[in-house]
Write a protein that holds these residues in place. Structure first.
Motif: not given
Length: 302
Positions: A240-244, A270-272, A287-288, A293-297
Motif C-alpha cells: 500500500l502506497i498512500c499520500d495526500e 499532485i497525481l497518484p 483508492l480514495d 484527502w488521500m489516495y492509496c495505491i
C-alpha cells in the motif's frame, strides 16, 4: 505594592520550580523507558542488509558504541539509542533533506496536528488509519512501515493476530525519536531504523506486509522508492502506497508551516504515481481514502 510584587515573584518561582520538577521527572521517565527499550532491541541480522551494496551485516558490540558492519563494502552503521542509522544528514539532498529537517522540528507537534487534521476532514483518527492498515494481509508475517513517523499507525498493527514482527523506517531522526519514546512507553517490540526509502536497509523478499502512508509525493525519486518496497516484499505480499491528494496538499500549504516553501511555489499538481507501478504487479487498484484527502495505491507482488 511590595507585598504584591513579593507574591508575584513567589508565584513565578514556585511555578518555575513545579515546571522544572515536571521536566526532570519526564526526562528521567523517558530515559528509563529508553534504556528498557534498548534492552529489548536485538540485532536483526536476518532482516537488515547494507543499503549501499545489499550485503549481509555483522553486529559489533563496542564500548564506543554498537554498530552494524558490512564486510562487503566496509561500511559501518551506528546504533544510537537503539535506532540503527543507515543514513547521515550530510548524505541527504533535495526534497529528502528539506522535508527531513522540517519533520525533525515538527515531530514535537505531529500528534496534535494529526488530531486537528482528522477533525477538520470529518473522520475519527482510528477509523481513518484502519481504513489503510486493515487492508494489509501479512498472514502472521513481518510488516514494514516506510515513513513510520512518530508511530501513529502502530496501535493498529501491534496485537493483531495476523501481524508478526514490526519494522519502522523514517528519514527524520526527530520523528523516530518520538516513535522510540512512544514504543518504549507502550512496551512494544518494534524495530526502528533511520534510512532512506529509496535505499531500504533490508534483505530481498523479507516482509509479508509493506505500506507507506504520507511522504512519497515529495521523495527525490518516487520510482526508486516504489521499486525498493517491492524488492523487500515477499511474493504474494500486498503493498500500500498512500499520500495526500492535490486537495490535501493545498490544505497543508494553508495550515502546515513551511510546507508551501519546501514544496515550491510553482510545484506540479499532485497525481497518484500509478504510472510508476511496474506492469507485472497484480491486483493494482487506486483508492480514495480519508474522504478524498488521500489516495492509496494498492497492488500485490507476483
Amino acid at each position: 505594592m511590595r507585598a504584591k510584587n513579593l507574591w508575584f515573584v513567589s508565584g513565578v518561582v514556585l511555578g518555575a520550580g513545579v515546571l522544572s520538577y515536571a521536566m526532570v521527572r519526564h526526562s528521567r521517565r523517558t530515559r528509563a523507558e529508553s534504556l528498557a527499550w534498548q534492552e529489548l532491541r536485538r540485532p536483526a541480522l536476518n532482516v537488515l542488509a547494507c543499503p549501499r551494496c545489499r550485503g549481509s551485516l555483522n553486529f559489533i558490540y563496542s564500548s564506543e558504541g554498537d554498530r552494524y558492519h558490512c564486510p562487503a563494502c566496509q561500511t559501518d552503521y551506528p546504533v544510537v539509542d537503539g535506532i540503527a542509522h543507515f543514513i547521515q544528514p550530510q548524505e541527504m539532498t533535495g526534497f529528502n533533506k528539506q522535508f527531513a529537517q522540517m519533520y525533525d522540528w515538527f515531530s514535537w507537534g505531529y500528534r496534535l496536528f494529526s488530531k486537528i487534521a482528522f477533525a477538520y476532514i470529518g473522520m475519527a483518527e482510528e477509523q481513518a488509519r484502519r481504513e489503510v492498515t486493515d487492508r494489509l494481509e501479512p498472514g502472521g508475517g513481518r510488516v514494514l512501515e516506510v515513513s513510520t513517523g512518530p508511530g501513529v499507525n502502530l496501535p493498529y498493527l501491534v496485537g493483531r493476530a495476523d501481524v508478526g514482527e514490526i519494522f519502522g523506517l523514517d528519514i527524520s531522526l526527530g520523528q523516530l525519536n518520538r516513535c522510540r519514546e512512544y514504543v518504549a512507553h507502550q512496551g512494544w517490540d518494534v524495530q526502528l531504523q533511520l534510512g532512506n526509502a529509496e535505499q531500504l536497509p533490508y534483505q530481498d523478499n523479507t516482509f509479508d506486509g509493506v505500506f507507506h502512508l504520507g511522504g512519497i509525493n515529495f521523495f527525490n525519486d518516487k520510482q526508486k522508492a516504489i521499486e525498493e518496497m517491492i524488492r523487500v516484499a515477499r511474493p504474494g505480499t500486498r503493498i500500500l502506497i498512500c499520500d495526500e491528494t492535490e486537495k490535501g496538499a493545498r490544505a497543508y500549504e494553508r495550515f502546515l508551516p513551511g510546507f508551501k516553501r519546501l514544496a515550491g511555489e510553482s510545484r506540479e499538481v499532485i497525481l497518484p504515481p500509478m504510472d510508476l507501478v511496474p506492469p507485472e504487479m497484480q491486483e493494482v487498484r487506486l483508492l480514495d481514502v480519508w474522504n478524498g484527502w488521500m489516495y492509496c495505491i494498492e497492488f500485490r507482488k507476483p
